[in-house]
Scaffold this motif. Structure first.
Motif, mmCIF file in Angstrom:
data_model
loop_
_atom_site.group_PDB
_atom_site.id
_atom_site.type_symbol
_atom_site.label_atom_id
_atom_site.label_comp_id
_atom_site.label_asym_id
_atom_site.label_seq_id
_atom_site.Cartn_x
_atom_site.Cartn_y
_atom_site.Cartn_z
ATOM 1 N N LEU A 107 -27.262 17.563 -18.079
ATOM 2 C CA LEU A 107 -27.656 17.585 -16.606
ATOM 3 C C LEU A 107 -27.289 19.033 -15.892
ATOM 4 O O LEU A 107 -26.364 19.843 -16.428
ATOM 5 C CB LEU A 107 -26.334 16.613 -15.938
ATOM 6 C CG LEU A 107 -26.552 15.188 -16.290
ATOM 7 C CD1 LEU A 107 -25.397 14.580 -15.557
ATOM 8 C CD2 LEU A 107 -27.993 14.657 -15.559
ATOM 9 N N ASP A 108 -27.951 19.246 -14.901
ATOM 10 C CA ASP A 108 -27.684 20.690 -13.989
ATOM 11 C C ASP A 108 -27.283 19.917 -12.820
ATOM 12 O O ASP A 108 -28.226 19.494 -11.875
ATOM 13 C CB ASP A 108 -28.833 21.355 -14.322
ATOM 14 C CG ASP A 108 -28.452 22.690 -13.355
ATOM 15 O OD1 ASP A 108 -27.587 22.939 -13.096
ATOM 16 O OD2 ASP A 108 -29.544 23.607 -13.311
ATOM 17 N N ILE A 109 -26.150 19.951 -12.207
ATOM 18 C CA ILE A 109 -25.685 19.780 -10.866
ATOM 19 C C ILE A 109 -25.633 20.752 -9.935
ATOM 20 O O ILE A 109 -24.874 21.539 -9.994
ATOM 21 C CB ILE A 109 -24.327 18.619 -11.104
ATOM 22 C CG1 ILE A 109 -24.722 17.352 -12.073
ATOM 23 C CG2 ILE A 109 -23.941 18.356 -9.729
ATOM 24 C CD1 ILE A 109 -23.512 16.684 -12.151
ATOM 25 N N HIS A 110 -26.031 20.386 -8.758
ATOM 26 C CA HIS A 110 -25.984 21.580 -7.581
ATOM 27 C C HIS A 110 -25.456 20.618 -6.321
ATOM 28 O O HIS A 110 -25.795 19.696 -5.999
ATOM 29 C CB HIS A 110 -27.488 21.795 -7.295
ATOM 30 C CG HIS A 110 -27.946 22.381 -8.098
ATOM 31 N ND1 HIS A 110 -28.031 23.971 -8.513
ATOM 32 C CD2 HIS A 110 -29.027 22.230 -9.261
ATOM 33 C CE1 HIS A 110 -28.814 24.212 -9.612
ATOM 34 N NE2 HIS A 110 -29.359 23.278 -9.909
ATOM 35 N N GLY A 111 -24.231 21.239 -6.189
ATOM 36 C CA GLY A 111 -23.173 20.356 -5.187
ATOM 37 C C GLY A 111 -23.628 21.159 -3.790
ATOM 38 O O GLY A 111 -24.392 21.895 -3.319
ATOM 39 N N GLN A 112 -23.129 19.893 -2.577
ATOM 40 C CA GLN A 112 -23.419 20.327 -1.415
ATOM 41 C C GLN A 112 -22.751 21.587 -0.789
ATOM 42 O O GLN A 112 -22.919 22.191 0.444
ATOM 43 C CB GLN A 112 -22.923 19.174 -0.491
ATOM 44 C CG GLN A 112 -21.547 18.985 -0.670
ATOM 45 C CD GLN A 112 -21.131 17.571 0.216
ATOM 46 O OE1 GLN A 112 -21.522 17.534 1.258
ATOM 47 N NE2 GLN A 112 -20.626 16.688 -0.301
ATOM 48 N N HIS A 113 -21.774 22.242 -1.356
ATOM 49 C CA HIS A 113 -21.207 23.292 -1.215
ATOM 50 C C HIS A 113 -21.551 24.513 -2.011
ATOM 51 O O HIS A 113 -20.694 25.346 -2.021
ATOM 52 C CB HIS A 113 -19.477 23.145 -1.237
ATOM 53 C CG HIS A 113 -19.153 21.818 -0.052
ATOM 54 N ND1 HIS A 113 -19.320 21.950 0.904
ATOM 55 C CD2 HIS A 113 -18.489 20.794 -0.693
ATOM 56 C CE1 HIS A 113 -18.667 20.912 1.761
ATOM 57 N NE2 HIS A 113 -18.251 20.269 0.757
ATOM 58 N N ALA A 114 -22.544 24.450 -2.566
ATOM 59 C CA ALA A 114 -23.073 25.482 -3.506
ATOM 60 C C ALA A 114 -23.125 26.863 -3.036
ATOM 61 O O ALA A 114 -22.903 27.808 -3.680
ATOM 62 C CB ALA A 114 -24.327 25.098 -4.129
ATOM 63 N N GLU A 122 -26.541 16.572 -1.754
ATOM 64 C CA GLU A 122 -26.552 16.919 -0.343
ATOM 65 C C GLU A 122 -26.611 18.480 -0.245
ATOM 66 O O GLU A 122 -26.141 19.176 0.654
ATOM 67 C CB GLU A 122 -25.405 16.429 0.510
ATOM 68 C CG GLU A 122 -25.344 14.969 0.388
ATOM 69 C CD GLU A 122 -24.104 14.381 1.402
ATOM 70 O OE1 GLU A 122 -23.869 15.155 2.370
ATOM 71 O OE2 GLU A 122 -23.892 13.369 1.204
ATOM 72 N N VAL A 123 -27.547 19.097 -1.102
ATOM 73 C CA VAL A 123 -27.754 20.643 -0.967
ATOM 74 C C VAL A 123 -28.646 20.785 0.420
ATOM 75 O O VAL A 123 -28.704 21.972 0.792
ATOM 76 C CB VAL A 123 -28.310 21.040 -2.238
ATOM 77 C CG1 VAL A 123 -27.592 21.017 -3.203
ATOM 78 C CG2 VAL A 123 -29.748 20.315 -2.476
ATOM 79 N N ASP A 124 -29.253 19.724 0.976
ATOM 80 C CA ASP A 124 -29.835 19.903 2.340
ATOM 81 C C ASP A 124 -29.189 19.771 3.588
ATOM 82 O O ASP A 124 -29.682 19.704 4.669
ATOM 83 C CB ASP A 124 -31.011 18.947 2.220
ATOM 84 C CG ASP A 124 -30.612 17.534 1.866
ATOM 85 O OD1 ASP A 124 -29.296 17.438 2.103
ATOM 86 O OD2 ASP A 124 -31.313 16.675 1.701
ATOM 87 N N SER A 125 -27.893 20.094 3.169
ATOM 88 C CA SER A 125 -27.079 19.882 4.410
ATOM 89 C C SER A 125 -27.057 21.089 5.242
ATOM 90 O O SER A 125 -27.264 22.220 4.745
ATOM 91 C CB SER A 125 -25.450 20.042 4.201
ATOM 92 O OG SER A 125 -24.553 19.833 5.043
ATOM 93 N N GLY A 126 -27.251 20.851 6.646
ATOM 94 C CA GLY A 126 -27.486 21.856 7.481
ATOM 95 C C GLY A 126 -29.108 22.325 7.889
ATOM 96 O O GLY A 126 -29.428 23.416 8.513
#
Length: 564
Positions: free
Chosen positions: A124-131, A458-462
């Motif tokens: 897995l490769d996880i990209h978080g919302q606060h990246a 939720e990396v699309d936040s904002g």
């Protein structure tokens, strides 16, 4: 390689969940607080994340998470090397109880959290919302560039540690020359004292045995003489000793053996005893011939044992320990000589520095080679994400002194629009821009990884509007080659997905429980409409949702989902 199945039991607010996942691009949507990120948390736990009792659903004794993958040849090779079953399926299972105690299994065999993490890096490769927050941290920025360049800095870190140790050894030796000289002098004198004795392994036991024998020689001789006299008779009288008495008894029994056969058997027994007694008498004569008091030898033994005892008391050792003590002191003296050899230490430090610099320069070359391509790739992605004319740069600034991570510091610079001067990311970008830059980097770097499943939490936040549509198209494009799973609140992103998973909450037996199910057709239209306009669905929002889904038709339905 893809994630095919997830099973949760008593995890946070999930009572029981079984979820089949398909390849391509899948989204998880739902109302705020429904538990969209719980699946991501569960996957991280299954792949070795730190466990705590808080993940156990209230009222339950333990939680259980299972994740099933399709393993690649490389994963199967890892499993075989680690001693696990390398079958056509990879099943990871982990439990956590209310005390926070965790247990893990890989394909049914017990495993450690470290082994789960090693597998997780490949799965897995996880990209978080606060990246975006990591874009201002030097270590994270450097890690992104190194990952893009395919740089392994472990050899550099190892060489740097060797160099630091050599530097410390040289510094310690330089500061402690007088102390080392005094210590060496003391140790050499002690070695000289013990070498005069020259103690040998096993010698003390031999000395003790000889001394005991000589010290009791008179008593031993008297005992041997008395025993001989009792066996053979005083002055070898024919009828006075045990041997002659045995002989008479044998003759008496044998003379009447013709009348009582049992006497013959008894006579045979006495004959055997007589032979053994004669052997004893013979051995005693031999002992007496070779044994004397030898007071001179006894005095020599007393003197040498006295030296052993004196040195043992002086150095607080037992006599048996003196040979090993001498050997240990020789080793310590050799170490002191080596520590005092500043020339050798300087040469070792210089050699370690050279090796470290070679590794550091190799890393620098890789970073310099990758900096411009990474900057160009991220800049291109920024254009797609509504930052037209924006520019991304990777800056390599030389350090005053080599560090564990190399010869330069890495930083990301960004120009938000055409004509502006690139400046550090955290100083010029707004929150929305930071999110878009982080997403651009995530998309750029995720294409290079080996993990078969990409997760965007939720990396699309904002972002929103046309940019949101671009985000959805980018993820759909990634889904052509990798399995992509995204947690999103944007209808534009959700509409681009190949598969749509809806997360919802419901009260079960007085407790709130989270559920996940696949939606399609009108159910999916309703969910997209809810994301567009809220709980009250209007004809306008429903029409808009159908229009959005028409622009992004679904693939054939994937695996089914089961909840309870």
């Amino acid at each position: 390689m893809a994630l095919t199945h997830i099973t949760l039991r008593d995890f946070v607010i999930v009572r029981e969940l079984e979820l089949d996942l398909s390849t391509g691009f899948s989204v998880l949507t739902g109302e705020t607080g429904a538990g969209k990120s719980i699946l991501i948390d569960a996957l991280q736990l299954a792949l070795g994340a730190r466990s705590e009792s808080g993940v156990v659903r209230e009222g339950a004794n333990r939680c259980e998470v299972c994740a099933e993958f399709e393993p690649t040849i490389a994963i199967q090779a890892w499993l075989e090397a680690a001693g696990f079953d390398a079958s056509a399926e990879l099943l990871l299972r982990r439990t956590v109880d209310t005390a926070g105690k965790s247990r893990a299994w890989i394909n049914g065999s017990p495993a450690t959290a470290t082994q789960l993490r090693e597998l997780g890096e490949q799965l897995l490769d996880i990209h978080g919302q606060h990246a975006w927050q990591s874009l201002t941290r030097p270590d994270a920025v450097r890690g992104l560039l190194d990952a893009y360049a395919g740089t392994d800095i472990r050899p550099l870190k190892a060489a740097w540690q060797v160099w630091r140790q050599a530097q410390q050894a040289l510094a310690d030796a330089s500061q402690a020359q007088s102390t080392l000289a005094n210590e060496r002098e003391r140790l050499a004198w002690q070695i000289g004292e013990l070498e005069k004795l020259n103690p040998q392994a096993g010698e003390w036991q031999d000395l003790s045995t000889q001394h005991s024998r000589l010290a009791n020689a008179q008593a031993l001789i008297e005992a041997a003489n008395l025993s001989t006299a009792l066996l053979e008779g005083k002055d070898h009288e024919a009828a006075g000793g045990a041997l002659s008495q045995l002989s008479r008894a044998i003759q008496t029994l044998q003379s009447l053996g013709q009348f009582e056969p049992e006497f013959n058997e008894l006579a045979d027994l006495l004959t055997s005893a007589q032979a053994q007694a004669e052997d004893v008498a013979h051995s005693l004569h031999g002992y007496l011939r070779k044994t004397d008091l030898d007071p001179a030898h006894l005095a020599q033994l007393d003197e040498r044992m006295g030296l052993w005892l004196s040195l043992a008391r002086r150095y607080k050792k037992t006599p048996d320990e003196l040979p090993l003590t001498l050997q240990t002191w020789h080793q310590e003296l050799a170490q002191l000589d080596a520590a005092a050899d500043l020339d050798s230490l300087r040469k070792a430090e210089q050699a370690a520095q050279t090796a470290c610099m070679q590794e550091a320069k190799a890393v620098s070359r890789q970073r310099q080679k990758a900096a411009k391509p990474l900057a160009q790739a991220v800049s291109n992605a920024m254009q797609q994400l509504g930052m037209q004319g924006g520019r991304f740069e990777v800056q390599l600034q030389a350090l005053d002194a080599p560090a564990q991570h190399g010869l330069e510091e890495v930083s990301f610079l960004v120009a938000g629009h055409e004509g502006s001067t690139p400046r550090p990311v955290g100083k010029v970008a707004s929150g929305g821009e930071l999110s878009r830059i982080a997403l651009a980097i995530a998309v750029t770097t995720s294409e290079l990884g080996e993990a078969g499943t990409l997760i965007f939490d939720e990396v699309d936040s904002g972002v929103g509007g046309a940019v949101a549509e671009t985000v959805g198209r980018l993820m759909k494009q990634l889904g052509l080659h990798r399995q992509v799973l995204a947690v999103t609140h944007l209808p534009q992103v959700a509409a681009c997905a190949d598969h749509h998973l809806l997360v919802s909450k419901a009260a079960v037996n007085g407790q709130v429980s989270s559920q996940v199910r696949t939606v399609s057709g009108e159910e999916r239209v309703s969910e997209i409409a809810r994301m567009l306009g809220g709980e009250k669905l209007s004809a306008t929002t429903l029409a808009h949702a159908r229009e959005m889904l028409g622009d992004a038709p679904l693939k054939p339905a994937g695996r089914k989902t089961t909840q309870s």
